[in-house]
Design an enzyme around this catalytic site. Sequence first.
Site, PDB file in Angstrom:
ATOM      1  N   ARG A  94     -11.025  15.852   7.246  1.00 31.29           N
ATOM      2  CA  ARG A  94     -11.896  16.195   6.108  1.00 31.29           C
ATOM      3  C   ARG A  94     -13.296  16.548   6.591  1.00 31.29           C
ATOM      4  O   ARG A  94     -13.819  15.904   7.507  1.00 31.29           O
ATOM      5  CB  ARG A  94     -11.993  15.012   5.142  1.00 31.29           C
ATOM      6  CG  ARG A  94     -10.750  14.802   4.329  1.00 31.29           C
ATOM      7  CD  ARG A  94     -10.819  13.523   3.511  1.00 31.29           C
ATOM      8  NE  ARG A  94      -9.796  12.591   3.929  1.00 31.29           N
ATOM      9  CZ  ARG A  94      -9.779  11.286   3.636  1.00 31.29           C
ATOM     10  NH1 ARG A  94     -10.760  10.750   2.934  1.00 31.29           N
ATOM     11  NH2 ARG A  94      -8.804  10.520   4.050  1.00 31.29           N
ATOM     12  N   HIS A 103     -12.746   3.046   0.128  1.00 32.85           N
ATOM     13  CA  HIS A 103     -12.704   2.043   1.210  1.00 32.85           C
ATOM     14  C   HIS A 103     -13.418   0.745   0.801  1.00 32.85           C
ATOM     15  O   HIS A 103     -13.852  -0.022   1.657  1.00 32.85           O
ATOM     16  CB  HIS A 103     -13.413   2.557   2.486  1.00 32.85           C
ATOM     17  CG  HIS A 103     -12.676   3.630   3.214  1.00 32.85           C
ATOM     18  ND1 HIS A 103     -13.340   4.575   3.947  1.00 32.85           N
ATOM     19  CD2 HIS A 103     -11.363   3.883   3.350  1.00 32.85           C
ATOM     20  CE1 HIS A 103     -12.447   5.396   4.501  1.00 32.85           C
ATOM     21  NE2 HIS A 103     -11.242   4.993   4.144  1.00 32.85           N
ATOM     22  N   ARG A 119      -2.625  -2.033  -3.415  1.00 31.94           N
ATOM     23  CA  ARG A 119      -3.831  -1.232  -3.202  1.00 31.94           C
ATOM     24  C   ARG A 119      -3.783  -0.026  -4.142  1.00 31.94           C
ATOM     25  O   ARG A 119      -2.797   0.698  -4.174  1.00 31.94           O
ATOM     26  CB  ARG A 119      -3.878  -0.753  -1.758  1.00 31.94           C
ATOM     27  CG  ARG A 119      -5.093   0.086  -1.510  1.00 31.94           C
ATOM     28  CD  ARG A 119      -5.131   0.585  -0.083  1.00 31.94           C
ATOM     29  NE  ARG A 119      -6.385   1.268   0.130  1.00 31.94           N
ATOM     30  CZ  ARG A 119      -6.576   2.208   1.047  1.00 31.94           C
ATOM     31  NH1 ARG A 119      -5.588   2.562   1.835  1.00 31.94           N
ATOM     32  NH2 ARG A 119      -7.737   2.776   1.185  1.00 31.94           N
ATOM     33  N   GLU A 123      -7.943  -5.268   5.339  1.00 33.52           N
ATOM     34  CA  GLU A 123      -7.850  -4.967   3.904  1.00 33.52           C
ATOM     35  C   GLU A 123      -6.727  -5.753   3.244  1.00 33.52           C
ATOM     36  O   GLU A 123      -6.847  -6.165   2.091  1.00 33.52           O
ATOM     37  CB  GLU A 123      -7.623  -3.454   3.710  1.00 33.52           C
ATOM     38  CG  GLU A 123      -8.870  -2.652   4.048  1.00 33.52           C
ATOM     39  CD  GLU A 123      -8.612  -1.164   4.192  1.00 33.52           C
ATOM     40  OE1 GLU A 123      -8.071  -0.768   5.250  1.00 33.52           O
ATOM     41  OE2 GLU A 123      -8.944  -0.408   3.293  1.00 33.52           O
ATOM     42  N   ASN A 164       0.873  -1.174   0.000  1.00 32.27           N
ATOM     43  CA  ASN A 164       0.000   0.000   0.000  1.00 32.27           C
ATOM     44  C   ASN A 164       0.909   1.222   0.000  1.00 32.27           C
ATOM     45  O   ASN A 164       1.503   1.567   1.007  1.00 32.27           O
ATOM     46  CB  ASN A 164      -0.876  -0.028   1.257  1.00 32.27           C
ATOM     47  CG  ASN A 164      -1.852   1.123   1.311  1.00 32.27           C
ATOM     48  OD1 ASN A 164      -1.802   2.031   0.478  1.00 32.27           O
ATOM     49  ND2 ASN A 164      -2.730   1.093   2.295  1.00 32.27           N
TER      50      ASN A 164
END
Length: 397
Positions: free
Chosen positions: A240, A179, A90, A383, A9
Amino acid sequence: MSAHVLVINSGSSSIKYQLVDVESGDAMATGLIERIGQPTGSIRHEGPDGTTKLEQPVPDHEAGIAVILDLFATHGPRLAADELAAIGHRVVQGGSRFPGPALVDDAVEAAISELATLAPLHNPPNLSGIRAARHAFPTVPHVAVFDTSFHTTLPPAAYTYAIDRQVAADYAIRRYGAHGTSHLYVSRHTAELLGKDPSEVNVIVLHLGNGASATAVRGGVSVETSMGLTPLEGLVMGTRSGDIDPAVLFHLQRVAGMTTDELDDLLNRRSGMLGLSGSSDMRDVHDAVAAGDENARTALEVYYHRIKSYVGSYYAHLGHVDAIAFTAGIGENDDIVRINSLAGLERLGIAVDPERNAGRKKADTVISPDGSEVTVLVVPTNEELEIARQAVALVTA
Ligand code: AMP
């Protein structure tokens, strides 16, 4: 021998990696390189030798991959090309083009690069990692697993923004979500925990980490999700804003003279819990509330309020909800957030048992009372395992 997959990743200044044994689901080694491109990089590797920490310059992703190979060679476990079933990467944005994982070749690399217009912060470093790893392991299949793939099943009513059709078509403006690998893993695993096939259950997944998103999953398929064209839309996050009236941007441009880059920085990096409370880390926010900080208290109320709005909306869209699953850093560890976000929803069959909910959850845990209409659970996401499984499935298909 069970298949081993190296999962990579790669972020703008970091590379996170894990060597996964797909059959057992175990991580044989994990590691993180941070501050790539800065004068001193920081490196952590956990393998059979325990934890190794190093500080040394890592100028770019190519150098980062070389460091990872050295760490495996020196501290183990063995990382031989002929023992790797695949390397899984990823990738954040696959647009409408990648409804599933893709075996990386030059055309796939070019597509990831083209899609960078939709994810300028993510796809370029994802691609740098892929290129460096392909260079280091030319004989191993490389598989790109996209964060958007799970959401390519969204119906037009969910992915279409109500703007001029032609503008949307010309610039590929629509909801893509993010996601997805986590939402897929958690929704499937939730079905397993309920003893059912994913096709038989409707689940709302709340992935609450530094980035946060909610997904409505009907019968194993993503039908609505809170992140949009980019991972800015939806829930309140660490830094965010999530949902906001877009006119705030025109207003700030006109009255405060803010530039596009300043507005991007404001909403992506200086908003959310950081903007409201002064810290993006939920642990700090709780500490501040305990010390009587009113801004922190309001920040948490905004956070819960937004989650509740999405749960209500997704309940309405799904019609029937079997389970709500919390996951990621906050979802797994923060009992205060879990109980408050779902407070007052008893009439919808949604309740959290305070005792079952208490504390951090390292393993799958049901937190609703027995006999609840909707099972509420904590399901730690994985993940890396999902990426490894998808990579193996693709190369052995
Ligand atoms: P993630 O992006 O999934 O790694 O989640 C990171 C976020 O999880 C951090 O920014 C924290 O806000 C939150 N977090 C991690 N551990 C805890 C904890 N024990 N209690 C509350 N929040 C936590």
